[in-house]
Write a protein that holds these residues in place. Sequence first.
Motif, PDB file in Angstrom:
ATOM      1  N   GLU A  96       1.377 -15.961   1.603  1.00 22.64           N
ATOM      2  CA  GLU A  96       2.320 -16.523   0.645  1.00 22.64           C
ATOM      3  C   GLU A  96       1.643 -16.763  -0.709  1.00 22.64           C
ATOM      4  OE1 GLU A  96       3.745 -17.062   4.637  1.00 22.64           O
ATOM      5  OE2 GLU A  96       1.921 -17.892   3.780  1.00 22.64           O
ATOM      6  N   LEU A  97       2.324 -16.452  -1.795  1.00 23.18           N
ATOM      7  CA  LEU A  97       1.819 -16.759  -3.126  1.00 23.18           C
ATOM      8  C   LEU A  97       2.472 -18.041  -3.619  1.00 23.18           C
ATOM      9  CD1 LEU A  97       1.850 -13.316  -5.017  1.00 23.18           C
ATOM     10  CD2 LEU A  97       0.062 -14.301  -3.578  1.00 23.18           C
ATOM     11  N   THR A  98       1.664 -18.957  -4.162  1.00 24.40           N
ATOM     12  CA  THR A  98       2.221 -20.154  -4.780  1.00 24.40           C
ATOM     13  C   THR A  98       2.855 -19.763  -6.111  1.00 24.40           C
ATOM     14  OG1 THR A  98       0.209 -20.690  -6.019  1.00 24.40           O
ATOM     15  CG2 THR A  98       0.366 -21.527  -3.749  1.00 24.40           C
ATOM     16  N   GLU A  99       3.636 -20.657  -6.682  1.00 27.50           N
ATOM     17  CA  GLU A  99       4.272 -20.378  -7.976  1.00 27.50           C
ATOM     18  C   GLU A  99       3.223 -20.128  -9.051  1.00 27.50           C
ATOM     19  OE1 GLU A  99       7.476 -19.766  -8.637  1.00 27.50           O
ATOM     20  OE2 GLU A  99       7.691 -19.912  -6.451  1.00 27.50           O
ATOM     21  N   GLU A 100       2.125 -20.887  -9.003  1.00 30.67           N
ATOM     22  CA  GLU A 100       1.055 -20.712  -9.993  1.00 30.67           C
ATOM     23  C   GLU A 100       0.415 -19.328  -9.868  1.00 30.67           C
ATOM     24  OE1 GLU A 100       1.455 -23.309  -8.021  1.00 30.67           O
ATOM     25  OE2 GLU A 100       1.912 -24.904  -9.453  1.00 30.67           O
ATOM     26  N   MET A 101       0.237 -18.862  -8.647  1.00 26.71           N
ATOM     27  CA  MET A 101      -0.332 -17.532  -8.425  1.00 26.71           C
ATOM     28  C   MET A 101       0.596 -16.448  -8.965  1.00 26.71           C
ATOM     29  SD  MET A 101      -1.745 -18.260  -4.565  1.00 26.71           S
ATOM     30  CE  MET A 101      -2.657 -16.750  -4.205  1.00 26.71           C
ATOM     31  N   LYS A 102       1.894 -16.616  -8.761  1.00 27.20           N
ATOM     32  CA  LYS A 102       2.866 -15.643  -9.244  1.00 27.20           C
ATOM     33  C   LYS A 102       2.858 -15.563 -10.767  1.00 27.20           C
ATOM     34  CE  LYS A 102       6.017 -16.328  -5.332  1.00 27.20           C
ATOM     35  NZ  LYS A 102       7.334 -16.873  -4.909  1.00 27.20           N
ATOM     36  N   LYS A 103       2.677 -16.711 -11.421  1.00 29.54           N
ATOM     37  CA  LYS A 103       2.725 -16.770 -12.880  1.00 29.54           C
ATOM     38  C   LYS A 103       1.429 -16.317 -13.545  1.00 29.54           C
ATOM     39  CE  LYS A 103       5.994 -20.665 -12.877  1.00 29.54           C
ATOM     40  NZ  LYS A 103       6.142 -22.125 -13.131  1.00 29.54           N
ATOM     41  N   SER A 104       0.340 -16.265 -12.790  1.00 29.14           N
ATOM     42  CA  SER A 104      -0.973 -15.994 -13.376  1.00 29.14           C
ATOM     43  C   SER A 104      -1.121 -14.587 -13.929  1.00 29.14           C
ATOM     44  CB  SER A 104      -2.070 -16.240 -12.340  1.00 29.14           C
ATOM     45  OG  SER A 104      -2.057 -15.214 -11.356  1.00 29.14           O
ATOM     46  N   GLY A 105      -0.378 -13.635 -13.358  1.00 22.96           N
ATOM     47  CA  GLY A 105      -0.507 -12.248 -13.782  1.00 22.96           C
ATOM     48  C   GLY A 105      -1.617 -11.492 -13.077  1.00 22.96           C
ATOM     49  N   ASN A 106      -2.390 -12.171 -12.226  1.00 20.49           N
ATOM     50  CA  ASN A 106      -3.505 -11.533 -11.521  1.00 20.49           C
ATOM     51  C   ASN A 106      -3.188 -11.169 -10.072  1.00 20.49           C
ATOM     52  OD1 ASN A 106      -5.237 -13.785 -13.444  1.00 20.49           O
ATOM     53  ND2 ASN A 106      -5.787 -11.626 -13.539  1.00 20.49           N
ATOM     54  N   PHE A 107      -2.043 -11.633  -9.584  1.00 21.41           N
ATOM     55  CA  PHE A 107      -1.711 -11.422  -8.172  1.00 21.41           C
ATOM     56  C   PHE A 107      -0.511 -10.499  -8.009  1.00 21.41           C
ATOM     57  CE2 PHE A 107      -4.055 -15.384  -8.187  1.00 21.41           C
ATOM     58  CZ  PHE A 107      -4.818 -15.322  -7.030  1.00 21.41           C
ATOM     59  N   GLU A 108      -0.596  -9.617  -7.021  1.00 19.89           N
ATOM     60  CA  GLU A 108       0.514  -8.744  -6.645  1.00 19.89           C
ATOM     61  C   GLU A 108       0.677  -8.801  -5.131  1.00 19.89           C
ATOM     62  OE1 GLU A 108       2.552  -7.126  -8.547  1.00 19.89           O
ATOM     63  OE2 GLU A 108       1.539  -7.307 -10.499  1.00 19.89           O
ATOM     64  N   THR A 109       1.888  -8.524  -4.679  1.00 23.87           N
ATOM     65  CA  THR A 109       2.169  -8.507  -3.246  1.00 23.87           C
ATOM     66  C   THR A 109       2.414  -7.083  -2.770  1.00 23.87           C
ATOM     67  OG1 THR A 109       3.160 -10.727  -3.264  1.00 23.87           O
ATOM     68  CG2 THR A 109       3.767  -9.280  -1.440  1.00 23.87           C
ATOM     69  N   ALA A 110       1.781  -6.721  -1.658  1.00 28.82           N
ATOM     70  CA  ALA A 110       2.066  -5.450  -0.980  1.00 28.82           C
ATOM     71  C   ALA A 110       2.972  -5.786   0.200  1.00 28.82           C
ATOM     72  CB  ALA A 110       0.777  -4.784  -0.503  1.00 28.82           C
ATOM     73  N   SER A 111       4.216  -5.398   0.096  1.00 32.26           N
ATOM     74  CA  SER A 111       5.226  -5.848   1.056  1.00 32.26           C
ATOM     75  C   SER A 111       5.178  -5.113   2.390  1.00 32.26           C
ATOM     76  CB  SER A 111       6.625  -5.680   0.456  1.00 32.26           C
ATOM     77  OG  SER A 111       6.788  -6.502  -0.679  1.00 32.26           O
ATOM     78  N   LEU A 112       5.206  -5.888   3.465  1.00 38.13           N
ATOM     79  CA  LEU A 112       5.469  -5.339   4.780  1.00 38.13           C
ATOM     80  C   LEU A 112       6.982  -5.255   4.937  1.00 38.13           C
ATOM     81  CD1 LEU A 112       2.596  -7.037   5.134  1.00 38.13           C
ATOM     82  CD2 LEU A 112       2.961  -6.397   7.517  1.00 38.13           C
ATOM     83  N   GLN A 113       7.436  -4.629   6.008  1.00 37.10           N
ATOM     84  CA  GLN A 113       8.869  -4.486   6.240  1.00 37.10           C
ATOM     85  C   GLN A 113       9.203  -4.896   7.669  1.00 37.10           C
ATOM     86  OE1 GLN A 113      10.612  -0.883   4.443  1.00 37.10           O
ATOM     87  NE2 GLN A 113       8.593  -0.455   3.575  1.00 37.10           N
ATOM     88  N   ILE A 114      10.433  -5.362   7.846  1.00 40.80           N
ATOM     89  CA  ILE A 114      10.863  -5.892   9.143  1.00 40.80           C
ATOM     90  C   ILE A 114      12.189  -5.255   9.543  1.00 40.80           C
ATOM     91  CG2 ILE A 114      11.402  -7.986  10.456  1.00 40.80           C
ATOM     92  CD1 ILE A 114       9.982  -9.580   8.193  1.00 40.80           C
ATOM     93  N   ASP A 115      12.304  -4.923  10.818  1.00 43.75           N
ATOM     94  CA  ASP A 115      13.570  -4.449  11.375  1.00 43.75           C
ATOM     95  C   ASP A 115      14.021  -5.423  12.451  1.00 43.75           C
ATOM     96  OD1 ASP A 115      14.201  -1.672  10.224  1.00 43.75           O
ATOM     97  OD2 ASP A 115      12.083  -1.498  10.741  1.00 43.75           O
TER      98      ASP A 115
END
Length: 279
Positions: A12-31
């Motif tokens: 999970e990314l915190t709000e601060e991590m999302k706003k920093s510009g240094n973090f990206e998420t590689a999404s998994l997928q669910i069925d």
Amino acid sequence: MSYKIIIDSCGELTEEMKKSGNFETASLQIDVGGHHIVDDETFDQADFLKKIRESEECPKSSCPSPERYMEEYHCEAEHIYAVTLSAELSGSYNSAVLGKNLYEEEYGEKDIYVFNSRSASVGETLIGLKIAECEKKGLSFKEVIDTVEAYIEEQHTYFLLETLDILKKNGRLKGLKAVVATALNIKPVMGSTPDGNIQQLANTRGMKKGLVRMVEQIVADLKNPEEKILAISHCNCRERAETVKNMLLEKAGFKDIIIVDTAGISSMYAADGGVIVVV
């Protein structure tokens, strides 16, 4: 040096991590129940838990492809780090490594390193924060890697779930001999092994006693808590997470505390009411 940190969506990314510009998420997928869900910013936990309750089939997940990681590596950042959930529990780590190989075949060598968290959920979050801390201090690429790998060695993951059904049905509890007697309201306290597998730490009757036993185990394992961040993730049970936080604060002081809602993959395995603690 500019840097980028890619965390697969079990973390999970915190709000601060999302706003920093240094973090990206590689999404998994669910069925689940005929529905295909991408574990990204569109994930709706309440709707997802409803789909699980209504489905007769166990939900399945798939990791990001090597090509997906390769795309994330193709950027202007000079230092690139990927953090994946435990290689013992998912193919995400191998996919990230293959993505690195593909990138270097296509574009040449670059400072890219893939961390096997040997954990999941907020364990990955903490590793991402540690990488950022090292980069802000001006450490070299190799120094960041060495420091963070040492940090991973010392990290401990604990969790207490209402049910282990999804973990069990998806083969994530291999090697565990204990049989959980749901009818007797037995709640096992679980944790990670040094190599990133899952182990059973204790059996308790009922969630309330389970939380107390988990806190006892965390305190027994704690070393220099004032230098560490306490991270708690929960699946639809903020009050339970706050209870764990308060019980731990009665026993020790921490550098900081993070509480987050589980994202898609963590919600799938934690199930409604699950709590994960990493320190």
